[in-house]
Design an enzyme around this catalytic site. Structure first.
Site, PDB file in Angstrom:
ATOM      1  CG  ASP A  82      60.955  30.146  -9.773  1.00 30.84           C
ATOM      2  OD1 ASP A  82      60.152  30.803  -9.086  1.00 30.84           O
ATOM      3  OD2 ASP A  82      62.174  30.141  -9.549  1.00 30.84           O
ATOM      4  CB  SER A  83      61.640  34.528 -10.964  1.00 27.71           C
ATOM      5  OG  SER A  83      62.006  34.009  -9.704  1.00 27.71           O
ATOM      6  CB  CYS A 143      57.523  32.253  -9.212  1.00 24.28           C
ATOM      7  SG  CYS A 143      58.175  33.830  -8.680  1.00 24.28           S
ATOM      8  CD  GLU A 203      69.397  33.038  -6.485  1.00 25.46           C
ATOM      9  OE1 GLU A 203      70.172  33.711  -7.175  1.00 25.46           O
ATOM     10  OE2 GLU A 203      68.227  32.779  -6.819  1.00 25.46           O
ATOM     11  CB  CYS A 232      60.061  32.927  -0.770  1.00 27.71           C
ATOM     12  SG  CYS A 232      61.428  33.229  -1.913  1.00 27.71           S
ATOM     13  CG  HIS A 242      65.262  31.263  -3.249  1.00 23.24           C
ATOM     14  ND1 HIS A 242      64.374  31.459  -4.282  1.00 23.24           N
ATOM     15  CD2 HIS A 242      66.505  31.499  -3.764  1.00 23.24           C
ATOM     16  CE1 HIS A 242      65.041  31.805  -5.371  1.00 23.24           C
ATOM     17  NE2 HIS A 242      66.325  31.841  -5.090  1.00 23.24           N
TER      18      HIS A 242
HETATM   19  N1  DGL Z   1      60.787  32.790  -6.986  1.00 19.44           N
HETATM   20  C1  DGL Z   1      60.611  33.969  -6.161  1.00 19.44           C
HETATM   21  C2  DGL Z   1      59.469  33.741  -5.176  1.00 19.44           C
HETATM   22  O1  DGL Z   1      59.102  32.632  -4.871  1.00 19.44           O
HETATM   23  C3  DGL Z   1      61.896  34.353  -5.419  1.00 19.44           C
HETATM   24  C4  DGL Z   1      63.020  34.836  -6.315  1.00 19.44           C
HETATM   25  C5  DGL Z   1      62.718  36.143  -7.027  1.00 19.44           C
HETATM   26  O2  DGL Z   1      62.518  37.177  -6.352  1.00 19.44           O
HETATM   27  O3  DGL Z   1      62.664  36.130  -8.257  1.00 19.44           O
HETATM   28  O4  DGL Z   1      58.900  34.689  -4.697  1.00 19.44           O
END
Ligand code: DGL
Length: 265
Positions: free
Chosen positions: A7-8, A70, A147, A182, A184
């Site tokens: 993930d990012s 992600c 966050e 997403c 989050h």
């Molecule tokens: N993990 C990213 C997603 O699911 C969200 C956070 C980011 O923009 O890096 O799209």
């Protein structure tokens, strides 16, 4: 089986949390590219470069399969990741679209995600292939608000109304399902539940992905040891301490074994 989860940042821990529940027979290597996040506002070239280098790292650490947790990286870089490795790679979009297509009665859904995910139309394409019409809405303020720890804050609820109300005004034409596209958004699911009309079902791509991986690994050849608990190892490209602190909220439990990685080196 060792599964590499990419993930990012910390958001993908919502996917890892579901994987650990449904696939306890695996061990996990989780890579959060916290030094280079957010991915959601970056270009396709940048996201592909970052995602390929991170997943290569997971492979070097012994991952035998990759889960791209992600949504943005799945939407923009899944093909590039697949082309760079021999490992099996699962993304979050096909499972999310499949679960949504199975659950919508009106064949009319709304997908929410980052700017990059929505701009790629990856969910819309996957849903249209399944005969489902999809409206899409980028909700870029949700990630920083979550966050910040404001998942239950009034401000986040007001922002949600601004983003979403227009889709639910006409009960006859409005979607009967919303896809959380997403990592989050599972943290604001209860709030979104209150913002969307009661008739709207919510599908979480994290849960859908874990269910698909569980199904793949329960086929003959993969042993099921139900009583076992997974071993977890975490890699973060920015502060280990921050990863641990923020990550606990996404994972729903304490996080140990976080190592710092200098991916550029
Ligand atoms: N993990 C990213 C997603 O699911 C969200 C956070 C980011 O923009 O890096 O799209």
């Amino acid at each position: 089986m060792k599964i590499g989860v990419f993930d990012s940042g910390v958001g993908g821990l919502t996917v890892l949390r579901e994987l650990v529940k449904l696939v306890p027979q695996a061990d996990y290597l989780y890579f959060g590219d916290t030094a280079r996040l957010p991915y959601g506002s970056k270009s396709v070239e940048t996201i592909q470069k970052y995602a390929v280098s991170a997943t290569k790292y997971l492979e070097q650490q012994g991952a035998e399969m990759l889960v791209i947790a992600c949504n943005t990286a799945t939407a923009l870089a899944l093909d590039a990741i697949k082309a760079s490795t021999k490992l099996a790679v699962a993304g979050v979009i096909e499972p999310g679209a499949e679960a949504a297509a199975a659950a919508t009665k009106k064949k009319n859904v709304l997908v929410i995600g980052t700017e990059a995910t929505i701009g790629s139309h990856a969910y819309r394409t996957a849903l249209e292939k399944r005969g489902v019409r999809a409206a899409e809405k980028a909700c870029p303020l949700f990630v920083p608000l979550i966050e910040e720890g404001w998942a239950e804050h009034d401000i986040t609820q007001r922002v949600a109304h601004v983003y979403l109300d227009e889709f639910f005004q006409d009960p006859d034409r409005s979607p009967d399902l919303m896809v959380l596209g997403c990592t989050h958004y599972p943290l604001i699911k209860p709030m979104l539940r209150a913002v969307a009309p009661w008739r709207v079902e919510i599908v979480d791509s994290a849960e859908a992905t874990a269910a698909v991986v569980a199904k793949q690994l329960s086929s003959p050849g993969h042993s099921q040891l139900a009583t076992r608990s997974s071993q977890l190892r975490f890699f973060a490209t920015d502060s280990v301490e921050k990863f641990r602190r923020l990550g606990e909220r996404f994972m729903g439990r304490a996080i140990a074994n976080v190592e710092h990685v200098d991916i550029e080196a």
